[in-house]
Design a protein around this motif. Structure first.
Motif, PDB file in Angstrom:
ATOM      1  N   PRO A  36       0.813  -1.222   0.000  1.00 15.90           N
ATOM      2  CA  PRO A  36       0.000   0.000   0.000  1.00 15.90           C
ATOM      3  C   PRO A  36       0.844   1.269   0.000  1.00 15.90           C
ATOM      4  N   ASN A  39       1.182   2.479  -3.368  1.00 11.31           N
ATOM      5  CA  ASN A  39      -0.117   2.647  -4.036  1.00 11.31           C
ATOM      6  C   ASN A  39      -0.514   1.443  -4.883  1.00 11.31           C
ATOM      7  N   THR A  41      -2.239  -0.999  -3.932  1.00 13.21           N
ATOM      8  CA  THR A  41      -3.596  -1.438  -3.591  1.00 13.21           C
ATOM      9  C   THR A  41      -4.656  -0.582  -4.277  1.00 13.21           C
ATOM     10  N   LYS A  42      -4.231   0.425  -5.016  1.00 14.29           N
ATOM     11  CA  LYS A  42      -5.198   1.335  -5.628  1.00 14.29           C
ATOM     12  C   LYS A  42      -5.237   1.215  -7.140  1.00 14.29           C
ATOM     13  N   THR A  43      -4.677   0.136  -7.644  1.00 16.56           N
ATOM     14  CA  THR A  43      -4.786  -0.105  -9.079  1.00 16.56           C
ATOM     15  C   THR A  43      -6.208  -0.545  -9.403  1.00 16.56           C
ATOM     16  N   GLU A  44      -6.594  -0.371 -10.634  1.00 12.84           N
ATOM     17  CA  GLU A  44      -7.945  -0.764 -11.055  1.00 12.84           C
ATOM     18  C   GLU A  44      -8.174  -2.253 -10.816  1.00 12.84           C
ATOM     19  N   LEU A  47      -8.607  -2.902  -6.982  1.00 13.57           N
ATOM     20  CA  LEU A  47      -9.853  -2.320  -6.467  1.00 13.57           C
ATOM     21  C   LEU A  47     -11.066  -3.172  -6.825  1.00 13.57           C
ATOM     22  N   GLN A  52     -12.045  -1.469  -0.693  1.00 14.94           N
ATOM     23  CA  GLN A  52     -11.475  -0.733   0.439  1.00 14.94           C
ATOM     24  C   GLN A  52      -9.953  -0.621   0.324  1.00 14.94           C
ATOM     25  N   HIS A  53      -9.381  -1.274  -0.671  1.00 11.40           N
ATOM     26  CA  HIS A  53      -7.936  -1.285  -0.965  1.00 11.40           C
ATOM     27  C   HIS A  53      -7.088  -1.506   0.288  1.00 11.40           C
ATOM     28  N   THR A  54      -7.406  -2.572   1.021  1.00 12.80           N
ATOM     29  CA  THR A  54      -6.658  -2.909   2.226  1.00 12.80           C
ATOM     30  C   THR A  54      -5.949  -4.256   2.069  1.00 12.80           C
TER      31      THR A  54
END
Length: 223
Positions: A36, A39, A41-44, A47, A52-54
């Motif tokens: 995280p 970043n 966890t924030k790829t398309e 997600l 919640q991208h955790t």
């Protein structure tokens, strides 16, 4: 059906709780590193698996579960050879659940507060955070009582969840043997598990080294 996939990094205590459970039940899994802090966890793609991208996130048979507590109870229920890690007996299960909720609502937040205090220049914040951690140790000591484990006389997923956090914290706020004899003996016992080093120790060492580096850099840059 492919292997269950665990997404995360082993520096995370929550991920280590899942790894401890996976090793305890002999699960054949894949660990996909998702950081995280980068970043990732924030790829398309990610997600779609976990909005919640955790981390940790578990993908099993095409279905995704997140939150370490949900994951470890799921894994124990589905893959363990018996119900000792997550009992079917309703009272025993409720005790395990209570310990898991304690980790998520008390121990975990106090650990994050302690971490934040390290980045603060406020001495009182550091002292308050330390007091909070020692208070959590007091609760854990009472939970153990005369038992061998946190939820009774047998090892459960509650031990894994709290072990991952406690093993991190105790490097910075030691638990005194005289004040916390049950807790110290519990930690000594669990650190001898044959899978402890692989599932928890390796990731923990990364956290310790990263923290030491952070403290050194902060000290070097201090006015």
């Amino acid at each position: 059906m492919g292997k269950p996939i665990i997404y995360g990094v082993d520096g995370s205590p929550a991920v280590r709780a899942v790894l401890l459970t996976a090793h305890a039940i002999g699960l054949d899994y894949e660990l996909h590193e998702i950081d995280p802090h980068k970043n990732e966890t924030k790829t398309e793609e990610f997600l779609k698996k976990n909005p919640q991208h955790t981390i940790p996130t578990l993908e099993d048979d095409g279905k995704c579960i997140w939150d370490s507590h949900a994951i470890i109870t799921y894994l124990a229920s589905k893959y363990a050879k018996d119900d000792s890690l997550y009992p079917k007996d309703l009272y025993k299960r409720a005790v395990v659940d209570q310990r898991l909720h304690f980790e998520s609502s008390v121990l975990g937040p106090r650990m994050f507060a302690f971490g934040a205090s390290w980045r603060s220049n406020d001495p009182q914040a550091k002292e308050d955070a330390k007091t909070g951690i020692l208070g959590a140790y007091d609760f854990l000591e009472k939970f153990i009582g005369s038992n061998q484990y946190l939820a009774g006389d047998s090892l459960t997923v509650a031990d894994f969840s709290i072990l991952a956090n406690f093993s991190t914290l105790v490097n910075f706020i030691p638990a005194d043997l005289e004040r916390f004899p049950g807790l110290c003996n519990w930690f000594s016992r669990l650190s001898k598990l044959p899978y402890y080093q692989k599932a928890n120790g390796e990731g923990l060492q990364k956290v310790i080294e990263m923290t030491k580096q952070m403290v050194a850099e902060k000290t070097q840059n201090a006015p």
